[in-house]
Design a protein around this motif. Sequence first.
Motif, mmCIF file in Angstrom:
data_model
loop_
_atom_site.group_PDB
_atom_site.id
_atom_site.type_symbol
_atom_site.label_atom_id
_atom_site.label_comp_id
_atom_site.label_asym_id
_atom_site.label_seq_id
_atom_site.Cartn_x
_atom_site.Cartn_y
_atom_site.Cartn_z
ATOM 1 N N LYS A 78 25.687 -89.982 -33.226
ATOM 2 C CA LYS A 78 24.554 -90.776 -33.695
ATOM 3 C C LYS A 78 24.698 -92.154 -33.051
ATOM 4 C CE LYS A 78 23.729 -90.479 -38.034
ATOM 5 N NZ LYS A 78 23.763 -90.662 -39.490
ATOM 6 N N THR A 79 23.657 -92.578 -32.367
ATOM 7 C CA THR A 79 23.686 -93.878 -31.702
ATOM 8 C C THR A 79 23.288 -94.978 -32.681
ATOM 9 O OG1 THR A 79 21.386 -93.754 -30.982
ATOM 10 C CG2 THR A 79 23.037 -92.785 -29.516
ATOM 11 N N GLY A 80 23.287 -96.197 -32.210
ATOM 12 C CA GLY A 80 22.901 -97.338 -33.038
ATOM 13 C C GLY A 80 21.479 -97.246 -33.551
ATOM 14 N N THR A 81 20.635 -96.453 -32.887
ATOM 15 C CA THR A 81 19.254 -96.264 -33.333
ATOM 16 C C THR A 81 19.115 -95.028 -34.223
ATOM 17 O OG1 THR A 81 18.720 -94.982 -31.354
ATOM 18 C CG2 THR A 81 18.351 -97.356 -31.243
ATOM 19 N N ASP A 82 20.246 -94.484 -34.674
ATOM 20 C CA ASP A 82 20.294 -93.288 -35.521
ATOM 21 C C ASP A 82 19.735 -92.049 -34.840
ATOM 22 O OD1 ASP A 82 21.604 -94.529 -37.590
ATOM 23 O OD2 ASP A 82 19.768 -95.069 -38.631
ATOM 24 N N GLN A 83 19.738 -92.034 -33.522
ATOM 25 C CA GLN A 83 19.300 -90.862 -32.766
ATOM 26 C C GLN A 83 20.506 -89.962 -32.520
ATOM 27 O OE1 GLN A 83 17.949 -91.637 -28.758
ATOM 28 N NE2 GLN A 83 16.517 -89.953 -28.883
ATOM 29 N N LEU A 84 20.338 -88.653 -32.730
ATOM 30 C CA LEU A 84 21.399 -87.700 -32.446
ATOM 31 C C LEU A 84 21.280 -87.211 -31.019
ATOM 32 C CD1 LEU A 84 21.485 -85.499 -35.668
ATOM 33 C CD2 LEU A 84 23.184 -87.158 -34.934
ATOM 34 N N GLY A 85 22.410 -87.043 -30.367
ATOM 35 C CA GLY A 85 22.428 -86.519 -29.009
ATOM 36 C C GLY A 85 23.837 -86.109 -28.625
ATOM 37 N N TRP A 86 23.973 -85.501 -27.463
ATOM 38 C CA TRP A 86 25.249 -84.972 -26.992
ATOM 39 C C TRP A 86 25.777 -85.805 -25.836
ATOM 40 C CZ3 TRP A 86 27.730 -81.195 -29.573
ATOM 41 C CH2 TRP A 86 26.987 -80.453 -30.490
ATOM 42 N N LEU A 87 27.054 -86.169 -25.917
ATOM 43 C CA LEU A 87 27.729 -86.944 -24.887
ATOM 44 C C LEU A 87 29.010 -86.213 -24.515
ATOM 45 C CD1 LEU A 87 27.870 -89.770 -23.370
ATOM 46 C CD2 LEU A 87 29.398 -90.442 -25.233
ATOM 47 N N ARG A 88 29.264 -86.088 -23.227
ATOM 48 C CA ARG A 88 30.501 -85.442 -22.768
ATOM 49 C C ARG A 88 31.666 -86.404 -22.995
ATOM 50 N NH1 ARG A 88 31.051 -81.167 -19.208
ATOM 51 N NH2 ARG A 88 28.862 -81.355 -18.630
ATOM 52 N N TRP A 89 32.721 -85.962 -23.684
ATOM 53 C CA TRP A 89 33.849 -86.847 -23.968
ATOM 54 C C TRP A 89 34.999 -86.663 -22.995
ATOM 55 C CZ3 TRP A 89 38.691 -85.082 -25.598
ATOM 56 C CH2 TRP A 89 38.761 -83.760 -26.026
ATOM 57 N N LYS A 90 34.966 -85.602 -22.194
ATOM 58 C CA LYS A 90 35.943 -85.440 -21.119
ATOM 59 C C LYS A 90 35.267 -84.683 -19.986
ATOM 60 C CE LYS A 90 38.076 -81.145 -22.746
ATOM 61 N NZ LYS A 90 39.308 -80.456 -23.051
ATOM 62 N N ASP A 91 35.744 -84.909 -18.773
ATOM 63 C CA ASP A 91 35.120 -84.240 -17.636
ATOM 64 C C ASP A 91 35.824 -82.918 -17.342
ATOM 65 O OD1 ASP A 91 37.444 -84.853 -16.217
ATOM 66 O OD2 ASP A 91 36.500 -86.428 -15.032
ATOM 67 N N ALA A 92 35.398 -82.237 -16.291
ATOM 68 C CA ALA A 92 35.935 -80.919 -15.949
ATOM 69 C C ALA A 92 37.430 -80.961 -15.636
ATOM 70 C CB ALA A 92 35.165 -80.339 -14.770
ATOM 71 N N LYS A 93 37.937 -82.094 -15.217
ATOM 72 C CA LYS A 93 39.367 -82.256 -14.909
ATOM 73 C C LYS A 93 40.184 -82.617 -16.143
ATOM 74 C CE LYS A 93 38.362 -83.920 -10.277
ATOM 75 N NZ LYS A 93 38.456 -85.076 -9.366
ATOM 76 N N GLY A 94 39.506 -82.832 -17.261
ATOM 77 C CA GLY A 94 40.194 -83.193 -18.492
ATOM 78 C C GLY A 94 40.375 -84.693 -18.682
ATOM 79 N N THR A 95 39.774 -85.493 -17.810
ATOM 80 C CA THR A 95 39.870 -86.944 -17.912
ATOM 81 C C THR A 95 39.021 -87.422 -19.083
ATOM 82 O OG1 THR A 95 40.119 -87.095 -15.525
ATOM 83 C CG2 THR A 95 39.523 -89.112 -16.683
ATOM 84 N N LEU A 96 39.604 -88.243 -19.952
ATOM 85 C CA LEU A 96 38.853 -88.788 -21.082
ATOM 86 C C LEU A 96 37.823 -89.785 -20.604
ATOM 87 C CD1 LEU A 96 41.683 -89.369 -23.695
ATOM 88 C CD2 LEU A 96 40.096 -87.463 -23.549
ATOM 89 N N LEU A 97 36.627 -89.674 -21.150
ATOM 90 C CA LEU A 97 35.532 -90.554 -20.766
ATOM 91 C C LEU A 97 35.193 -91.571 -21.826
ATOM 92 C CD1 LEU A 97 33.178 -87.817 -19.264
ATOM 93 C CD2 LEU A 97 34.830 -89.243 -18.058
ATOM 94 N N ILE A 98 35.708 -91.378 -23.039
ATOM 95 C CA ILE A 98 35.447 -92.326 -24.132
ATOM 96 C C ILE A 98 36.753 -92.660 -24.825
ATOM 97 C CG2 ILE A 98 33.133 -91.414 -24.513
ATOM 98 C CD1 ILE A 98 34.283 -90.256 -27.151
ATOM 99 N N SER A 99 36.757 -93.702 -25.608
ATOM 100 C CA SER A 99 37.940 -94.077 -26.384
ATOM 101 C C SER A 99 37.532 -94.311 -27.830
ATOM 102 C CB SER A 99 38.601 -95.326 -25.815
ATOM 103 O OG SER A 99 37.733 -96.420 -25.885
ATOM 104 N N VAL A 100 38.502 -94.216 -28.705
ATOM 105 C CA VAL A 100 38.266 -94.379 -30.145
ATOM 106 C C VAL A 100 38.614 -95.793 -30.548
ATOM 107 C CG1 VAL A 100 38.990 -93.593 -32.425
ATOM 108 C CG2 VAL A 100 38.794 -91.958 -30.549
ATOM 109 N N GLN A 101 37.779 -96.392 -31.385
ATOM 110 C CA GLN A 101 38.060 -97.698 -31.957
ATOM 111 C C GLN A 101 38.122 -97.554 -33.451
ATOM 112 O OE1 GLN A 101 35.188 -100.712 -31.127
ATOM 113 N NE2 GLN A 101 36.437 -102.319 -31.996
ATOM 114 N N GLN A 102 39.137 -98.125 -34.071
ATOM 115 C CA GLN A 102 39.290 -98.002 -35.519
ATOM 116 C C GLN A 102 39.161 -99.353 -36.179
ATOM 117 O OE1 GLN A 102 42.944 -95.970 -36.300
ATOM 118 N NE2 GLN A 102 42.228 -94.102 -35.371
#
Length: 64
Positions: free
Chosen positions: A40-64
């Motif tokens: 869910k984005t800041g505009t409350d829209q749902l969508g799909w985002l790839r979190w790792k690529d085909a090589k297994g490289t992480l594309l996003i990070s977690v913030q706590q």
Amino acid sequence: GLKKDSYNVYDAEEKQVLSVMTLNDMVEVENVVEQWLLLKTGTDQLGWLRWKDAKGTLLISVQQ
């Protein structure tokens, strides 16, 4: 250093780009399916985002 399409948020069929994320965007993760996050984005829209690529490289990070 990611490809531009790494920031795309897609519809369920991965055919339409719903939005494009920036490096500082915050999202809420609703579900994880293989290499995809349903989020869910800041505009409350749902969508799909790839979190790792085909090589297994992480594309996003977690913030706590």
